[in-house]
Scaffold this motif. Structure first.
Motif, PDB file in Angstrom:
ATOM      1  N   THR A 275      52.809  39.070  50.717  1.00 31.59           N
ATOM      2  CA  THR A 275      53.184  38.956  49.300  1.00 31.59           C
ATOM      3  C   THR A 275      52.552  40.090  48.485  1.00 31.59           C
ATOM      4  O   THR A 275      53.072  40.472  47.450  1.00 31.59           O
ATOM      5  CB  THR A 275      52.770  37.585  48.714  1.00 31.59           C
ATOM      6  OG1 THR A 275      51.364  37.415  48.884  1.00 31.59           O
ATOM      7  CG2 THR A 275      53.507  36.443  49.380  1.00 31.59           C
ATOM      8  N   HIS A 276      51.411  40.610  48.957  1.00 33.47           N
ATOM      9  CA  HIS A 276      50.827  41.780  48.281  1.00 33.47           C
ATOM     10  C   HIS A 276      51.617  43.041  48.630  1.00 33.47           C
ATOM     11  O   HIS A 276      51.725  43.951  47.817  1.00 33.47           O
ATOM     12  CB  HIS A 276      49.354  41.944  48.654  1.00 33.47           C
ATOM     13  CG  HIS A 276      48.429  41.378  47.607  1.00 33.47           C
ATOM     14  ND1 HIS A 276      48.641  40.163  47.041  1.00 33.47           N
ATOM     15  CD2 HIS A 276      47.302  41.882  47.008  1.00 33.47           C
ATOM     16  CE1 HIS A 276      47.701  39.923  46.143  1.00 33.47           C
ATOM     17  NE2 HIS A 276      46.872  40.951  46.102  1.00 33.47           N
ATOM     18  N   GLU A 277      52.135  43.063  49.842  1.00 32.14           N
ATOM     19  CA  GLU A 277      52.938  44.230  50.242  1.00 32.14           C
ATOM     20  C   GLU A 277      54.179  44.357  49.357  1.00 32.14           C
ATOM     21  O   GLU A 277      54.597  45.455  49.024  1.00 32.14           O
ATOM     22  CB  GLU A 277      53.304  44.140  51.729  1.00 32.14           C
ATOM     23  CG  GLU A 277      52.063  44.257  52.608  1.00 32.14           C
ATOM     24  CD  GLU A 277      52.347  44.102  54.083  1.00 32.14           C
ATOM     25  OE1 GLU A 277      53.502  43.849  54.460  1.00 32.14           O
ATOM     26  OE2 GLU A 277      51.383  44.234  54.863  1.00 32.14           O
ATOM     27  N   PHE A 278      54.729  43.203  48.941  1.00 29.10           N
ATOM     28  CA  PHE A 278      55.879  43.253  48.022  1.00 29.10           C
ATOM     29  C   PHE A 278      55.507  43.947  46.717  1.00 29.10           C
ATOM     30  O   PHE A 278      56.357  44.458  46.009  1.00 29.10           O
ATOM     31  CB  PHE A 278      56.364  41.845  47.676  1.00 29.10           C
ATOM     32  CG  PHE A 278      57.093  41.149  48.792  1.00 29.10           C
ATOM     33  CD1 PHE A 278      57.635  41.867  49.841  1.00 29.10           C
ATOM     34  CD2 PHE A 278      57.253  39.777  48.772  1.00 29.10           C
ATOM     35  CE1 PHE A 278      58.302  41.229  50.866  1.00 29.10           C
ATOM     36  CE2 PHE A 278      57.928  39.129  49.791  1.00 29.10           C
ATOM     37  CZ  PHE A 278      58.450  39.852  50.838  1.00 29.10           C
ATOM     38  N   MET A 279      54.206  43.886  46.375  1.00 28.57           N
ATOM     39  CA  MET A 279      53.758  44.490  45.110  1.00 28.57           C
ATOM     40  C   MET A 279      53.243  45.913  45.345  1.00 28.57           C
ATOM     41  O   MET A 279      52.569  46.476  44.496  1.00 28.57           O
ATOM     42  CB  MET A 279      52.664  43.616  44.471  1.00 28.57           C
ATOM     43  CG  MET A 279      53.140  42.209  44.150  1.00 28.57           C
ATOM     44  SD  MET A 279      51.991  41.227  43.153  1.00 28.57           S
ATOM     45  CE  MET A 279      50.609  41.039  44.253  1.00 28.57           C
ATOM     46  N   GLU A 280      53.523  46.427  46.550  1.00 24.01           N
ATOM     47  CA  GLU A 280      53.075  47.769  46.944  1.00 24.01           C
ATOM     48  C   GLU A 280      51.550  47.866  46.942  1.00 24.01           C
ATOM     49  O   GLU A 280      50.981  48.921  46.682  1.00 24.01           O
ATOM     50  CB  GLU A 280      53.685  48.856  46.040  1.00 24.01           C
ATOM     51  CG  GLU A 280      55.209  48.921  46.073  1.00 24.01           C
ATOM     52  CD  GLU A 280      55.783  49.260  47.454  1.00 24.01           C
ATOM     53  OE1 GLU A 280      55.019  49.721  48.323  1.00 24.01           O
ATOM     54  OE2 GLU A 280      56.983  49.022  47.663  1.00 24.01           O
ATOM     55  N   LEU A 281      50.889  46.763  47.236  1.00 22.31           N
ATOM     56  CA  LEU A 281      49.427  46.770  47.350  1.00 22.31           C
ATOM     57  C   LEU A 281      49.095  46.669  48.840  1.00 22.31           C
ATOM     58  O   LEU A 281      49.036  45.576  49.405  1.00 22.31           O
ATOM     59  CB  LEU A 281      48.827  45.595  46.562  1.00 22.31           C
ATOM     60  CG  LEU A 281      49.048  45.672  45.052  1.00 22.31           C
ATOM     61  CD1 LEU A 281      48.651  44.374  44.360  1.00 22.31           C
ATOM     62  CD2 LEU A 281      48.269  46.847  44.459  1.00 22.31           C
ATOM     63  N   HIS A 282      48.931  47.815  49.457  1.00 23.41           N
ATOM     64  CA  HIS A 282      48.775  47.862  50.914  1.00 23.41           C
ATOM     65  C   HIS A 282      47.335  48.097  51.360  1.00 23.41           C
ATOM     66  O   HIS A 282      47.036  48.023  52.541  1.00 23.41           O
ATOM     67  CB  HIS A 282      49.644  48.977  51.511  1.00 23.41           C
ATOM     68  CG  HIS A 282      51.112  48.805  51.219  1.00 23.41           C
ATOM     69  ND1 HIS A 282      51.920  47.953  51.935  1.00 23.41           N
ATOM     70  CD2 HIS A 282      51.900  49.356  50.272  1.00 23.41           C
ATOM     71  CE1 HIS A 282      53.152  48.001  51.456  1.00 23.41           C
ATOM     72  NE2 HIS A 282      53.164  48.841  50.441  1.00 23.41           N
ATOM     73  N   ALA A 283      46.433  48.419  50.436  1.00 15.53           N
ATOM     74  CA  ALA A 283      45.073  48.795  50.846  1.00 15.53           C
ATOM     75  C   ALA A 283      44.389  47.625  51.550  1.00 15.53           C
ATOM     76  O   ALA A 283      44.560  46.467  51.143  1.00 15.53           O
ATOM     77  CB  ALA A 283      44.268  49.207  49.621  1.00 15.53           C
ATOM     78  N   PRO A 284      43.588  47.899  52.599  1.00 12.30           N
ATOM     79  CA  PRO A 284      42.885  46.810  53.278  1.00 12.30           C
ATOM     80  C   PRO A 284      42.010  46.060  52.267  1.00 12.30           C
ATOM     81  O   PRO A 284      41.331  46.671  51.455  1.00 12.30           O
ATOM     82  CB  PRO A 284      42.009  47.540  54.315  1.00 12.30           C
ATOM     83  CG  PRO A 284      42.576  48.907  54.438  1.00 12.30           C
ATOM     84  CD  PRO A 284      43.290  49.221  53.148  1.00 12.30           C
ATOM     85  N   GLY A 285      42.063  44.768  52.295  1.00 15.77           N
ATOM     86  CA  GLY A 285      41.223  43.965  51.397  1.00 15.77           C
ATOM     87  C   GLY A 285      41.853  43.692  50.040  1.00 15.77           C
ATOM     88  O   GLY A 285      41.314  42.900  49.255  1.00 15.77           O
ATOM     89  N   ALA A 286      42.983  44.316  49.742  1.00 14.31           N
ATOM     90  CA  ALA A 286      43.601  44.103  48.419  1.00 14.31           C
ATOM     91  C   ALA A 286      43.987  42.635  48.229  1.00 14.31           C
ATOM     92  O   ALA A 286      43.850  42.088  47.142  1.00 14.31           O
ATOM     93  CB  ALA A 286      44.834  44.992  48.261  1.00 14.31           C
ATOM     94  N   PHE A 287      44.445  41.998  49.298  1.00 14.15           N
ATOM     95  CA  PHE A 287      44.889  40.606  49.193  1.00 14.15           C
ATOM     96  C   PHE A 287      43.750  39.685  48.733  1.00 14.15           C
ATOM     97  O   PHE A 287      43.965  38.739  47.974  1.00 14.15           O
ATOM     98  CB  PHE A 287      45.417  40.149  50.566  1.00 14.15           C
ATOM     99  CG  PHE A 287      45.896  38.735  50.593  1.00 14.15           C
ATOM    100  CD1 PHE A 287      47.132  38.385  50.064  1.00 14.15           C
ATOM    101  CD2 PHE A 287      45.106  37.725  51.150  1.00 14.15           C
ATOM    102  CE1 PHE A 287      47.567  37.069  50.091  1.00 14.15           C
ATOM    103  CE2 PHE A 287      45.538  36.413  51.178  1.00 14.15           C
ATOM    104  CZ  PHE A 287      46.772  36.087  50.652  1.00 14.15           C
TER     105      PHE A 287
END
Ligand code: SF4
Length: 328
Positions: A64-76
């Motif tokens: 669901t974070h990837e959908f927001m283009e938040l791919h960095a490790p630990g962003a979730f």
């Protein structure tokens, strides 16, 4: 990159607070209720947050974070989005769906994660449900923070069919700390389950995901079922770990670090895909069924009619127990 849809909304979210390395944002939200696929036992889901500070190493909701283009490790785990909430909008959404539909809160992320202490989105959502009647609702969590809302849940359960699900993968506190670094300890989850059942709320326990070679032994699953029965739970789930690419990227390095001998086994097990099928999966299903029977637990909630139940006129007898599914 031009951001669109949910990624654009996330980028526009106002910073609500920052704590240690965790940042909280508001996520502008068009609607809170989401339709599920027909395979699920519930028809609608509500997830008050995106991201989850509990940071379970097997968590599949990272996509669901990837959908927001938040791919960095630990962003979730560190960029947590609280959904914008308007009681009137949710009430309007609810008016459009049949009251017989089952609504599940916390299917992707935990509705009682630490952010809930500050922002109370889950509590506000429950208040909207408490103003109505004749709904079916479940809440799934790994947190004893749910006890804060005990009064509200009791009010809800007088006029709606409600149950609370606790996800407990293992009663081994040390293993749980590795697998679910910031989640509430398993014994505290069970203590919360007991308080809820003593207060008349129906509770289910989900040893999900059952993790091959870590939590899949009879002793491990039996310990969860025993504690669940002692806490007064009525039903026990049991679904195997599935490893979508977003979860695999975190889980496999975790194995390399803590259980290096298992890493090649997992490569072999999950080579064919994210879901395990066949003899091993069938064996786990049978094992969980045996353990349920041993502890007098069911595989689904018990049918009951709340004191102030008010069905829709066209509804017949409504509650068809189905195999419950976890999430958080
Ligand atoms: S509690 Fe649930 S949503 Fe949160 S990280 Fe763990 S599995 Fe994911």
């Amino acid at each position: 990159m031009q951001l669109v849809g949910i990624a654009k909304l996330a980028a526009s979210g106002e910073l609500l607070a920052a704590k240690r390395s965790v940042e909280y944002f508001e996520l502008p939200t068009r609607r809170l209720l989401n339709r599920t696929s027909e395979r699920m036992p519930f028809q609608w889901t509500v997830n008050p947050y995106r991201g989850c500070e509990f940071g379970c190493v097997y968590c599949y909701a990272r996509y669901t974070h990837e959908f927001m283009e938040l791919h960095a490790p630990g962003a979730f785990e560190r960029k947590i989005f609280a959904k914008q909430f308007f009681a009137a909008s949710l009430a309007a959404e609810l008016r459009k769906i049949p009251r017989k539909d089952w609504i599940a809160i916390g299917t992707a992320t935990d509705p009682y994660q630490p952010a809930e202490r500050r922002f109370e989105v889950t509590r506000e959502i429950l208040k909207v449900f408490a103003a109505g009647r004749g709904r079916r609702l479940s809440v799934t969590t790994k947190s004893d923070l749910v006890l804060r809302d005990l009064d509200l849940l009791q009010e809800l359960a007088r006029a709606n069919i409600v149950h609370v699900n606790f996800t407990v993968t293992t009663m081994d506190g040390e293993l749980a700390r590795l697998l679910e670094p910031l989640a509430v300890r398993p014994d505290l989850r069970m203590a919360a389950a007991r308080k809820l059942t003593e207060a008349g709320i129906q509770v289910g326990v989900f040893p999900n995901p059952v993790i091959p070679m870590l939590t899949d032994t009879e002793a491990s699953l039996d310990a969860v079922a025993k504690a669940a029965a002692e806490a007064g739970a009525t039903f026990l789930g049991g679904g195997l770990l599935f490893l979508k690419p977003c979860a695999k990227r975190v889980f496999l390095p975790f194995l390399e670090r803590h259980f290096p001998r298992l890493a090649p086994e997992y490569e072999r097990l999950y080579r064919a895909g994210a879901f395990l099928r066949g003899e091993y999966a069938d064996g786990i299903r049978e094992l969980v069924a045996r353990i349920r029977t041993r502890h007098g637990l069911r595989d689904a909630p018990i049918e009951y009619t709340p004191e102030l139940w008010e069905p829709e006129p066209e509804q017949g007898n409504l509650f068809e127990p189905q195999a419950a599914v976890r999430s958080s």
